[in-house]
Design a protein around this motif. Structure first.
Motif, PDB file in Angstrom:
ATOM      1  N   ARG A 197       0.833  -1.210   0.000  1.00  0.00           N
ATOM      2  CA  ARG A 197       0.000   0.000   0.000  1.00  0.00           C
ATOM      3  C   ARG A 197       0.869   1.262   0.000  1.00  0.00           C
ATOM      4  O   ARG A 197       0.592   2.225  -0.727  1.00  0.00           O
ATOM      5  CB  ARG A 197      -0.922  -0.012   1.218  1.00  0.00           C
ATOM      6  N   ASP A 198       1.935   1.240   0.801  1.00  0.00           N
ATOM      7  CA  ASP A 198       2.833   2.398   0.849  1.00  0.00           C
ATOM      8  C   ASP A 198       3.530   2.619  -0.490  1.00  0.00           C
ATOM      9  O   ASP A 198       3.678   3.762  -0.949  1.00  0.00           O
ATOM     10  CB  ASP A 198       3.879   2.206   1.950  1.00  0.00           C
ATOM     11  N   ILE A 199       3.959   1.547  -1.127  1.00  0.00           N
ATOM     12  CA  ILE A 199       4.621   1.649  -2.432  1.00  0.00           C
ATOM     13  C   ILE A 199       3.637   2.174  -3.478  1.00  0.00           C
ATOM     14  O   ILE A 199       3.971   3.041  -4.298  1.00  0.00           O
ATOM     15  CB  ILE A 199       5.188   0.283  -2.861  1.00  0.00           C
ATOM     16  N   ALA A 200       2.410   1.640  -3.440  1.00  0.00           N
ATOM     17  CA  ALA A 200       1.404   2.044  -4.426  1.00  0.00           C
ATOM     18  C   ALA A 200       1.013   3.505  -4.288  1.00  0.00           C
ATOM     19  O   ALA A 200       0.538   4.115  -5.250  1.00  0.00           O
ATOM     20  CB  ALA A 200       0.163   1.161  -4.288  1.00  0.00           C
ATOM     21  N   ALA A 201       1.215   4.092  -3.119  1.00  0.00           N
ATOM     22  CA  ALA A 201       0.823   5.483  -2.881  1.00  0.00           C
ATOM     23  C   ALA A 201       1.860   6.492  -3.364  1.00  0.00           C
ATOM     24  O   ALA A 201       1.593   7.691  -3.388  1.00  0.00           O
ATOM     25  CB  ALA A 201       0.559   5.694  -1.390  1.00  0.00           C
ATOM     26  N   LYS A 202       3.031   6.036  -3.776  1.00  0.00           N
ATOM     27  CA  LYS A 202       4.087   6.964  -4.190  1.00  0.00           C
ATOM     28  C   LYS A 202       3.830   7.491  -5.603  1.00  0.00           C
ATOM     29  O   LYS A 202       3.124   6.853  -6.400  1.00  0.00           O
ATOM     30  CB  LYS A 202       5.450   6.255  -4.112  1.00  0.00           C
TER      31      LYS A 202
END
Length: 253
Positions: A197-202
């Motif tokens: 989720r954190d990676i996808a939000a970048k």
């Protein structure tokens, strides 16, 4: 697909994440041609969909993947083809444009391990076991692992895993560099999904450029997949491979 051995999920709690879940727990997620084809389709469709920003591979509790289905292997060894589905998946894995992540719990055998070498980040449970017993079956490594793992872990560890066939614990895999973090089994999926989720939000364009620069030459990886596949196919038809498979199946009885 005609069955549910691969589940594609896009959880609302993790916008932008596409989960590719191997779902054949009764066979410890041994991969069939149908499963390879379904994962290839999922990667391609996710890459083409702007709503997907990261792919996350998951398995079943205690079994990420036991590797290739042995019935397929036996068919190959008895004169069948290697299977276009396998090579298509490996090449799609190598050319996927969006970040690849994995959450590994339990067994990661053969392609269950080599798949993770293509992942940008992997989280493993502390009961995970990584092993590639290719030479024990008189065959050779695949998925460009002979190129990727020496670059990640160095010659000694790559030889130990790919040639000697020695098992790696989750902590040894982390020390070797192909696992990012080790967590308890009951925390594995939540940690993996949080990371995805954190990676996808970048910002996607900046992330894509950084990823391409880090990963380096895609062509070298594709060429190594082809080179390994030629050796793999030749070995499958060899007398030593047939003897190794017969010995393996007799131990299974």
């Amino acid at each position: 697909m005609s069955d549910d051995t691969i589940l594609i999920q896009r959880p609302e709690s993790a916008p932008g994440v596409q989960i590719i879940r191997m779902n054949r727990p009764e066979k410890k997620n041994a991969l069939t041609r149908t499963m390879y084809a379904a994962m290839t389709d999922a990667l391609r469709q996710g890459d083409a969909d702007p709503d997907v920003r990261a792919h996350l591979f998951l398995g079943a509790p205690g079994a990420f993947s036991a590797g290739n289905d042995m019935q397929d292997f036996l068919a190959f060894a008895m004169g069948g083809s290697l299977g276009a589905e396998v090579i298509d998946f490996l090449k799609t894995l190598a050319t996927t444009r969006k970040p690849l992540l994995a959450g590994v719990d339990g067994l990661a055998i053969g392609v269950g391990t080599t798949l993770t070498f293509h992942c940008d980040m992997t989280i493993a449970s502390d009961r995970s076991l990584f092993r590639t017993p290719f030479t024990d079956l008189a065959i050779v490594p695949e998925a460009a692992s002979t190129l990727l793992l020496p670059n990640i872990a160095g010659h000694q560890r790559a030889f130990a895993m790919l040639a000697a066939g020695l098992p790696f614990s989750a902590e040894e895999a982390r020390e070797a560099g192909f696992v990012w973090r080790v967590v308890p089994p009951d925390a594995l999926e939540a940690e993996a999904l949080s990371l995805a989720r954190d990676i996808a939000a970048k910002p996607p364009q900046a992330l894509a450029i950084a990823r391409d620069l880090i990963r380096g030459s895609e062509q070298q990886v594709l060429e190594r997949i082809d080179a390994e596949a030629e050796h793999f196919k030749a070995q499958l038809k060899s007398a030593e491979a047939r003897a190794a498979f017969e010995a393996f199946m007799s131990r299974k009885k």
